[in-house]
Design an enzyme around this catalytic site. Structure first.
Site, PDB file in Angstrom:
ATOM      1  N   LYS A  26      -8.612   5.874 -19.253  1.00 36.99           N
ATOM      2  CA  LYS A  26      -8.962   6.365 -20.575  1.00 36.99           C
ATOM      3  C   LYS A  26      -7.758   6.284 -21.525  1.00 36.99           C
ATOM      4  CE  LYS A  26     -12.937   7.331 -18.577  1.00 36.99           C
ATOM      5  NZ  LYS A  26     -12.695   7.303 -17.142  1.00 36.99           N
TER       6      LYS A  26
ATOM      7  N   ARG B 200       0.837  -1.198   0.000  1.00 40.97           N
ATOM      8  CA  ARG B 200       0.000   0.000   0.000  1.00 40.97           C
ATOM      9  C   ARG B 200       0.871   1.246   0.000  1.00 40.97           C
ATOM     10  NH1 ARG B 200      -0.916   2.306   4.429  1.00 40.97           N
ATOM     11  NH2 ARG B 200      -1.240   0.414   5.669  1.00 40.97           N
TER      12      ARG B 200
ATOM     13  N   ASP C 264      -7.937  18.690 -14.847  1.00 38.23           N
ATOM     14  CA  ASP C 264      -8.203  17.324 -15.299  1.00 38.23           C
ATOM     15  C   ASP C 264      -7.806  17.252 -16.769  1.00 38.23           C
ATOM     16  OD1 ASP C 264      -9.304  14.937 -16.264  1.00 38.23           O
ATOM     17  OD2 ASP C 264     -10.957  14.991 -14.859  1.00 38.23           O
TER      18      ASP C 264
ATOM     19  N   TYR D 273     -17.167  16.016 -15.851  1.00 33.49           N
ATOM     20  CA  TYR D 273     -17.569  14.620 -15.705  1.00 33.49           C
ATOM     21  C   TYR D 273     -18.583  14.478 -14.572  1.00 33.49           C
ATOM     22  CZ  TYR D 273     -17.133   9.756 -14.149  1.00 33.49           C
ATOM     23  OH  TYR D 273     -17.398   8.477 -13.736  1.00 33.49           O
TER      24      TYR D 273
END
Length: 381
Positions: A201, A51, A176, A104
């Site tokens: 994406k 992690r 973004d 978005y």
């Protein structure tokens, strides 16, 4: 790997030196949760628990930083995990954020339904106008959030101008960059403080991995983000990191093809009698076309358009498409089509971000453009 190399070279080599043990030219998938320590507190290579850090994820994070021209890159389990970590790093109860009037749906939902519950306020501005952003800023504003190009209306924000507005007010600018990818646009070089990606994406590019990223040019902020990444834990797994790295290697050539195909699709749409409006920053009539041409290498593979006949006609176009797959997401090698109002942007219904009901969004893939044009022609009827 020197940051003086070209983008295409960095995409293939940054963070990906040959494995010192075997000479493998591709970073191994370190599918491991924990690491043997060389004595108490003696971490071998800085690794103790995956992690906190994993060598495959480290390779991806170094690559992301190089491609965006930043000093620190961080990889997450999804784009929204990256956004959530960023917001909880930058903000505290009582703070305020300016968000865009086109974004978005998941980002809007995060602000409207999640972040607002712990005392962070937000207001909407047309980020294509620096004056509108300035008017929306309050004394307690800590961040200005923009998408450029925006989702789904392909709006453009002048990154350098809005960075100046944000910094004058003591706020950070978050960009973004998912629709453009770092191949077409590098917001940090234009004054942004943090870049956000859904690496699901264009970065991954093959519709086979979900991920997110944050990149910053501020080393101090990078350390804060890394602390919260570890504390909150929504990290990219090693196999997902490896898949994203594999996708990034071909990002440049894919984006060139996405853009070339999209330009041909736009040519078809602007002349089609059943299309009433086309949204694409490469069109000279786009209100910020010149800004897009200044800050982008190309205009990308995303195209949105409105259909005569209203919402049901738009839905039927999506349903009739065959080569354009009806589905959410974007940026893969295959072409996708969707109805934002009922799909990706259903969460913004009734808000200032509500999208036109007759809108169709297309993610133009890298198939034969003639086949794509034929499919859109039959879908439009």
């Amino acid at each position: 790997m020197s940051d003086q190399h070209s983008f295409e070279t960095l995409a293939i080599h940054a963070g990906q030196e040959a494995d010192p043990l075997t000479g493998a030219v591709v970073p191994p998938i370190y599918q491991v949760s924990t690491y043997k320590q060389d004595g108490v507190g003696g971490l071998r290579g800085g690794y103790e628990y995956s992690r906190s850090a994993n060598p495959t994820r480290t390779a991806l994070e170094e690559n992301l930083a190089a491609l965006e021209g930043g000093v620190r890159g961080l990889a997450f389990a999804s784009g929204l995990a990256a956004e959530d970590t960023l917001l909880r790093t930058l903000l505290a109860p009582g703070d305020h954020v300016v968000i865009p009037n086109d974004a978005y749906g998941g980002t809007f939902r995060l602000f409207a339904k999640v972040v607002s519950r712990w005392g962070v306020e937000w207001s909407v501005a047309d980020t294509s106008s620096p004056d509108a952003v300035r008017a929306a800023i309050r004394p307690e504003t800590k961040a200005v959030w923009v998408e450029t190009p925006s989702n789904p209306l392909l709006g453009i924000t002048d990154i350098a101008a809005v960075a100046g507005v944000a910094h004058e007010a003591g706020a950070r600018l978050v960009v973004d960059n998912t629709f453009a990818s770092p191949y077409l646009q590098q917001p940090l070089s234009l004054g942004a403080d943090v870049v956000v990606h859904s690496t699901t994406k264009y970065m991954g590019g093959h519709s086979d991995v979900v991920g997110g990223a944050l990149i910053t040019a501020d080393a101090g902020l990078g350390e804060e983000l890394a602390y919260h990444q570890n504390a909150m834990g929504a990290v990219a797994g090693p196999f997902d990191s490896w898949l994203t790295l594999r996708g990034i290697k071909t990002l440049a050539v894919r984006m060139d093809r996405h853009t070339a195909n999209a330009e041909r699709v736009v040519e078809l749409l602007v002349s089609h009698p059943k299309v009433t409006q086309v949204y694409y920053p490469g069109l000279p009539e786009h209100p910020l076309h010149e800004v897009a041409a200044k800050q982008m290498r190309g205009f990308g593979g995303m195209v949105s358009f409105r259909v005569a006949g209203g919402e049901e006609a738009a839905v039927e176009v999506c349903n009739r498409a065959k080569l354009f797959t009806l589905g959410e997401s974007l940026g893969g090698v295959e072409s996708l089509i969707e109805h934002p109002g009922r799909m990706t942007h259903a969460s913004v219904a009734g808000s200032q971000l509500e999208v036109p009901a007759d809108l169709v969004r297309a993610s133009v893939g890298i198939e034969s453009v003639d086949d794509l044009l034929a499919d859109l022609t039959q879908a439009l009827g």
